[in-house]
Design an enzyme around this catalytic site. Sequence first.
Site, PDB file in Angstrom:
ATOM      1  N   THR A 295       0.862  -1.403   0.052  1.00 28.39           N
ATOM      2  CA  THR A 295       0.018   0.255   0.059  1.00 28.39           C
ATOM      3  C   THR A 295       0.827   1.210   0.086  1.00 28.39           C
ATOM      4  OG1 THR A 295      -1.840  -1.057   1.138  1.00 28.39           O
ATOM      5  CG2 THR A 295      -1.495   1.305   1.561  1.00 28.39           C
TER       6      THR A 295
ATOM      7  N   ASP B  71      -8.574  -1.630   5.257  1.00 31.04           N
ATOM      8  CA  ASP B  71      -8.668  -0.564   6.169  1.00 31.04           C
ATOM      9  C   ASP B  71      -8.352   0.712   5.330  1.00 31.04           C
ATOM     10  OD1 ASP B  71      -6.002  -1.673   5.460  1.00 31.04           O
ATOM     11  OD2 ASP B  71      -5.087  -0.355   6.901  1.00 31.04           O
TER      12      ASP B  71
ATOM     13  N   THR C 206      -0.305   0.749   6.719  1.00 29.63           N
ATOM     14  CA  THR C 206      -0.043  -0.455   5.989  1.00 29.63           C
ATOM     15  C   THR C 206       0.315  -1.539   6.618  1.00 29.63           C
ATOM     16  OG1 THR C 206       1.393  -1.364   4.058  1.00 29.63           O
ATOM     17  CG2 THR C 206       2.327   0.086   5.524  1.00 29.63           C
TER      18      THR C 206
ATOM     19  N   THR D 171      -2.037  -5.645   7.689  1.00 31.88           N
ATOM     20  CA  THR D 171      -3.073  -6.484   7.420  1.00 31.88           C
ATOM     21  C   THR D 171      -4.589  -5.665   7.829  1.00 31.88           C
ATOM     22  OG1 THR D 171      -1.909  -8.363   8.494  1.00 31.88           O
ATOM     23  CG2 THR D 171      -4.432  -8.615   8.632  1.00 31.88           C
TER      24      THR D 171
HETATM   25  N1  ASP Z   1      -3.744  -2.520   4.261  1.00 33.87           N
HETATM   26  C1  ASP Z   1      -3.905  -2.974   2.844  1.00 33.87           C
HETATM   27  C2  ASP Z   1      -5.184  -3.758   3.055  1.00 33.87           C
HETATM   28  O1  ASP Z   1      -5.337  -4.574   4.074  1.00 33.87           O
HETATM   29  C3  ASP Z   1      -2.631  -3.916   2.438  1.00 33.87           C
HETATM   30  C4  ASP Z   1      -1.468  -3.232   2.596  1.00 33.87           C
HETATM   31  O2  ASP Z   1      -1.193  -2.441   3.311  1.00 33.87           O
HETATM   32  O3  ASP Z   1      -0.689  -3.636   1.495  1.00 33.87           O
HETATM   33  O4  ASP Z   1      -6.050  -3.748   1.979  1.00 33.87           O
END
Ligand code: ASP
Length: 339
Positions: free
Chosen positions: A209, A240, A259, A261
């Site tokens: 992200t 999120d 960024t 989970t």
């Molecule tokens: N936070 C992002 C999600 O869960 C993933 C990421 O940070 O790469 O959609």
Amino acid sequence: MLHCLRSLVSLLIVAQLFGCAAPSRSEAPTSATGTWALAIHGGVGTLERSASAAEQQEYLDALRAALEEGRARLARGESALDVCEAVVRVLEDDPHFNAGRGAAFNEQGQHELDASIMDGSTLACGAVAGVRTVKNPISLARLVMERTSHVLLMGDGAEQFASTVGVERVENAWFDTEPRRRMLDEVLRERAATSATAPNTARASNYGTVGCVVLDREGRLAAATSTGGLTGKRWGRVGDSPIPGAGNYADRYAAISGTGTGEVFLRHQVAKSIAARMELAGESLERAAHEVVHEVMRPGDGGVIGVDSAGRLLASYNTEGMYRGFADAAGRFELRIFE
Ligand code: ASP
């Protein structure tokens, strides 16, 4: 009469007790004006520490382009919101990161993109979730904020809104990249072998992200975050990043972009928790972020970047590394992946 008096006294005691116990809100900060600061991130995954110097350099170059864009705009006096949007667009267009081109594939081999942007001086925010043909989701999120009375548009409704405001559109396959395709194949193979049904969130390479947080010369804070989500996510899953308070948040105390989970960030309202600790408990940005990232979240869950109203910059993460960069009016210009 005596009864009434007794009731009144008890009421006063309760009120006093409550007053003593209530947390005292720390004074609203006076934002620094005339100075500026920004931080960017490109996620907490993708490269292992053992990656070659050439590979690491590629990521650093990609981050540098975005940080330079932000620095030049802030030096010219642009607003925190404009800078956040412009910087995230640069990162979305760069295939190294899991946002825009280079976005993760969902389990059906498609891309569904999420993004949000927030103005800390007004608490205005806009977001989109599950968009499939919008080249720069962050710009559509900004338009949701500015041209509708809503905060978040999703799926077909967001696509239809995109048609009415005339943002650039692309085929879904335009977001494809070979490395992300290989990641999906790996995730699906692993899932078949273990009969797991959810994305393996322990896999750091899932995270890429992008985000940007800014304090501008007028003392305004803003945050923007954009993502393709988790590799192999279910069709329709929303993370999120487009949820104000979870993966993205800005108020008068801080601007935060996360960024990791998404489900963890959603449960703990990570970005808002950090700002709330600053407002209600008077914690510094560094302390608040450390508590949330290391005490509330678990190792491997992810991280955040942040800036406070004095222009203090921070990255805090519980993963091996985090692609990140910092710049400010005092001449700081710094890019990092690991330590
Ligand atoms: N936070 C992002 C999600 O869960 C993933 C990421 O940070 O790469 O959609």
